[in-house]
Design a protein around this motif. Structure first.
Motif, PDB file in Angstrom:
ATOM      1  N   MET A  47     -26.728   3.600   6.114  1.00 47.45           N
ATOM      2  CA  MET A  47     -25.417   3.762   6.595  1.00 47.45           C
ATOM      3  C   MET A  47     -25.415   4.362   7.793  1.00 47.45           C
ATOM      4  O   MET A  47     -24.716   4.000   8.817  1.00 47.45           O
ATOM      5  CB  MET A  47     -24.582   4.693   5.653  1.00 47.45           C
ATOM      6  CG  MET A  47     -24.536   3.946   3.963  1.00 47.45           C
ATOM      7  SD  MET A  47     -23.310   4.990   2.996  1.00 47.45           S
ATOM      8  CE  MET A  47     -21.952   5.217   4.009  1.00 47.45           C
ATOM      9  N   VAL A  56     -26.760   1.745  10.426  1.00 49.48           N
ATOM     10  CA  VAL A  56     -25.570   0.804  10.780  1.00 49.48           C
ATOM     11  C   VAL A  56     -24.560   1.115  11.696  1.00 49.48           C
ATOM     12  O   VAL A  56     -23.978   0.541  12.678  1.00 49.48           O
ATOM     13  CB  VAL A  56     -25.061   0.138   9.627  1.00 49.48           C
ATOM     14  CG1 VAL A  56     -23.934  -0.836   9.729  1.00 49.48           C
ATOM     15  CG2 VAL A  56     -25.900  -0.658   8.738  1.00 49.48           C
ATOM     16  N   GLN A  80     -23.595   0.020  15.807  1.00 53.74           N
ATOM     17  CA  GLN A  80     -22.290  -0.712  15.957  1.00 53.74           C
ATOM     18  C   GLN A  80     -21.907   0.183  17.319  1.00 53.74           C
ATOM     19  O   GLN A  80     -21.296  -0.544  18.241  1.00 53.74           O
ATOM     20  CB  GLN A  80     -21.244  -0.254  14.902  1.00 53.74           C
ATOM     21  CG  GLN A  80     -21.584  -0.973  13.613  1.00 53.74           C
ATOM     22  CD  GLN A  80     -21.429  -2.621  13.734  1.00 53.74           C
ATOM     23  OE1 GLN A  80     -20.713  -2.974  14.665  1.00 53.74           O
ATOM     24  NE2 GLN A  80     -22.192  -3.122  12.990  1.00 53.74           N
ATOM     25  N   PRO A 126     -24.862  -5.410   9.553  1.00 58.04           N
ATOM     26  CA  PRO A 126     -24.804  -4.617   8.233  1.00 58.04           C
ATOM     27  C   PRO A 126     -25.744  -5.316   7.271  1.00 58.04           C
ATOM     28  O   PRO A 126     -25.758  -4.872   6.063  1.00 58.04           O
ATOM     29  CB  PRO A 126     -23.398  -4.757   7.736  1.00 58.04           C
ATOM     30  CG  PRO A 126     -22.574  -4.638   9.294  1.00 58.04           C
ATOM     31  CD  PRO A 126     -23.260  -5.363  10.188  1.00 58.04           C
ATOM     32  N   LEU A 182     -28.310  -3.289   5.837  1.00 60.17           N
ATOM     33  CA  LEU A 182     -27.971  -2.233   4.672  1.00 60.17           C
ATOM     34  C   LEU A 182     -28.303  -3.132   3.347  1.00 60.17           C
ATOM     35  O   LEU A 182     -28.875  -2.600   2.429  1.00 60.17           O
ATOM     36  CB  LEU A 182     -26.599  -1.763   4.794  1.00 60.17           C
ATOM     37  CG  LEU A 182     -26.101  -0.575   3.985  1.00 60.17           C
ATOM     38  CD1 LEU A 182     -25.307   0.258   4.471  1.00 60.17           C
ATOM     39  CD2 LEU A 182     -25.507  -1.266   2.395  1.00 60.17           C
ATOM     40  N   PHE A 202     -23.381 -11.712   7.036  1.00 57.39           N
ATOM     41  CA  PHE A 202     -22.780 -10.801   6.433  1.00 57.39           C
ATOM     42  C   PHE A 202     -22.388 -11.051   4.900  1.00 57.39           C
ATOM     43  O   PHE A 202     -23.088 -10.319   3.987  1.00 57.39           O
ATOM     44  CB  PHE A 202     -21.446 -10.278   7.062  1.00 57.39           C
ATOM     45  CG  PHE A 202     -20.705  -9.137   6.467  1.00 57.39           C
ATOM     46  CD1 PHE A 202     -20.795  -7.905   7.050  1.00 57.39           C
ATOM     47  CD2 PHE A 202     -19.770  -9.254   5.604  1.00 57.39           C
ATOM     48  CE1 PHE A 202     -20.384  -6.591   6.743  1.00 57.39           C
ATOM     49  CE2 PHE A 202     -19.313  -8.078   4.878  1.00 57.39           C
ATOM     50  CZ  PHE A 202     -19.732  -6.683   5.531  1.00 57.39           C
TER      51      PHE A 202
END
Length: 529
Positions: free
Chosen positions: A109, A112, A116, A149, A152, A207
């Motif tokens: 987390m 990511v 961003q 993402p 993750l 995604f």
């Protein structure tokens, strides 16, 4: 002197074959869907700006996927988890896995969120050649923000897959990659009309595909009695052991991924389309590599880890010897066939819409260079787990660094006379160096050397491949259609029988030469049928 195997060793080989067969079956389905995905992308995007931007946006999360998910984390997690399973304490095993899950989720987390925030600078570093084309640069930034993402989702998928594989449950982890391909196909066909920039649909496909892969793991984990839950134990001994193994392993795996990013960096300075040529060529090489190389590497790591936990180097070497024989027997004909039929295969799969005959030819040049390295790519997938199983991460890291430096040097040297083909050729040459150095190190660590009859297998496999090549050459010269107005059906009618004749000649020659390994594989397939 030939080494005779006890019945338990034969059972282990049959078990390894069954695991490889399961993984290969689902990998085959995934690769077929992958080709359909690439056909859809090639038809709609070809090798233009949108395709180049998307492939960079896909490469960055894939870099971390291979670094954390299928790379350093998996190679560190499986041996440690195997020790807990061997101890037989189910409660402690589950507690360790839950603590690892919690820490992994937290780290991902944070990664990511930071990505961003700093995405423009990441793209500037990964593809500096795009800075001269502001629209292409901004599109790449926006697409990567959507795809990132994925790291993750897929890292947690790798954790679940490691748990399932350690319990000899290979089907679900091997099948889940199909969901990514299905998601991308659906996004390209149905979401494209609803977004302003068509390439955005592909990014959302990545995604959604990652999220879907994660969701289907939970029922499989429940079937083996594993409960997914958060457990905050950052000082759990299992986490410490994994981190100690991951340190060198991250460096080792990142070496290969740094090479890939360096290829993108250099290719971004070449003519438009260079990144796409390398991508499509790499996709074709990944097909046979995934069916046997990656499948064998995935299946063999738990087996080698179990042997290492018992300090049984003899059993480890037996399994490794058998795996390398299969690698050679399957990848040598695949390599020769791919080289001989590279442009017909590319034309059949991709040549339509925005993907024209010139793109087929240019991609074929890259495919020739990549295909020559298929034997090395597959062998490294099997040799490296032998070190990780023994919790020796330093040796493959040292070798990987040597190969990274060699690859970068060859990239710069070969790029000037050969362009993007030089980048592919540098990857191939450095992979053969990697394979040879790993073999030499294994001989020092475990005394590994080919067992009795190994070189006889190599000779028989080479003869069978030569018969296959002769059949392909004779068929291709007579049946392949020429001219500018050739349909997909005409290409398929010409190419598929050519491949069929080649495969039949290889198998017939192998049967006449009594290749035991292929006979075992055929026997297993008959029993499964």
């Amino acid at each position: 002197m030939p080494v005779s195997l006890p019945s338990s060793a034969h059972n282990q080989r049959r078990g390894l074959l069954r695991a490889v067969g399961t993984i290969s079956f689902y990998t085959l389905l995934s690769r077929i869907l992958g080709f359909i995905r690439d056909i859809v992308i090639a038809r709609g995007f070809g090798a233009g700006m949108g395709a180049d931007a998307f492939f960079v946006a896909l490469k960055l999360p894939n870099f971390l996927r291979r670094l954390f998910a299928e790379g350093a984390f998996s190679t560190a997690f499986v041996p440690v988890f195997a020790d807990y399973l061997a101890a037989g304490d189910t409660q402690q095993t589950q507690r360790a896995a839950q603590a690892i899950f919690t820490q992994l989720l937290l780290v991902l987390m944070v990664i990511v969120a930071l990505a961003q925030l700093f995405m423009p600078w990441l793209i500037m570093a990964a593809a500096p050649g795009f800075l001269d084309q502001p629209d292409k640069y901004q599109l790449t930034v926006d697409l990567t923000r959507i795809t990132f993402p994925y790291i993750l989702f897929i890292s947690l998928v790798a954790l679940a897959g490691g748990i399932l594989n350690s319990h000899q449950r290979f089907a679900v982890p091997a099948a889940t990659p199909m969901l990514l391909n299905l998601s991308l196909i659906g996004a390209a066909l149905f979401l494209t009309p609803y977004v302003e920039r068509p390439a955005e649909a592909l990014a959302w496909g990545v995604f959604l595909g990652g999220a879907a892969q994660l969701l289907v793991q939970w029922p499989a984990l429940k079937q083996i009695g594993f409960t997914v839950r958060l457990r905050w134990e950052p000082k759990h001994s299992a986490i410490g052991r994994i981190l100690r193994l991951m340190g060198p392993s991250i460096l080792g795996v990142s070496v290969a991924q740094v090479n890939l990013l360096f290829d993108i960096l250099l290719a971004s300075f070449l003519s438009s389309g260079a990144i796409s040529y390398l991508y499509y060529a790499d996709r074709l090489v990944e097909f046979p590599l995934g069916l046997i190389g990656i499948a064998m590497g995935t299946a063999i790591l738990p087996a080698l880890s179990a042997h290492a936990a018992k300090n049984d180097d003899a059993a480890l070497n037996h399994d490794l010897d058998f795996a390398l024989r299969l690698i050679f027997l399957i990848n040598l004909p695949a390599m020769v066939g791919l080289i001989m039929l590279r442009e017909p295969i590319l034309a059949l799969l991709f040549e339509r819409g925005a993907f024209g005959s010139e793109t087929t030819h240019l991609t074929g040049n890259a495919l020739f260079a990549y295909a020559m390295g298929l034997m090395a790519f597959a062998s490294v997938k099997v040799l490296a787990p032998a070190f990780y199983a023994r919790k020796d991460t330093k040796t493959p890291v040292r070798i990987a660094i040597i190969c990274m430096i060699t690859n970068m040097f060859l990239n710069v040297i070969l790029m000037f006379p050969l362009g993007y083909v030089g980048l592919a050729l540098a990857t191939t040459l450095s992979s053969y160096l990697n394979m040879l150095l790993l073999l030499r190190a294994l001989k020092k660590r475990t005394g590994f050397k080919p067992h009795g009859g190994f070189f006889k297998v190599l000779l028989k496999g080479t003869l069978a491949t030569m018969m296959m090549a002769a059949g392909i050459w004779a068929m291709h010269g007579h049946v392949w259609p020429h001219g500018g107005d050739v349909t997909t059906t005409q290409r398929a009618v010409a190419l598929l029988p050519t491949i069929g004749v080649g495969v039949a000649l290889f198998l017939l020659t192998a049967w006449l030469l009594k290749l035991e390994e292929l006979q075992m594989l055929v026997g297993l397939l008959k029993r499964k049928k």
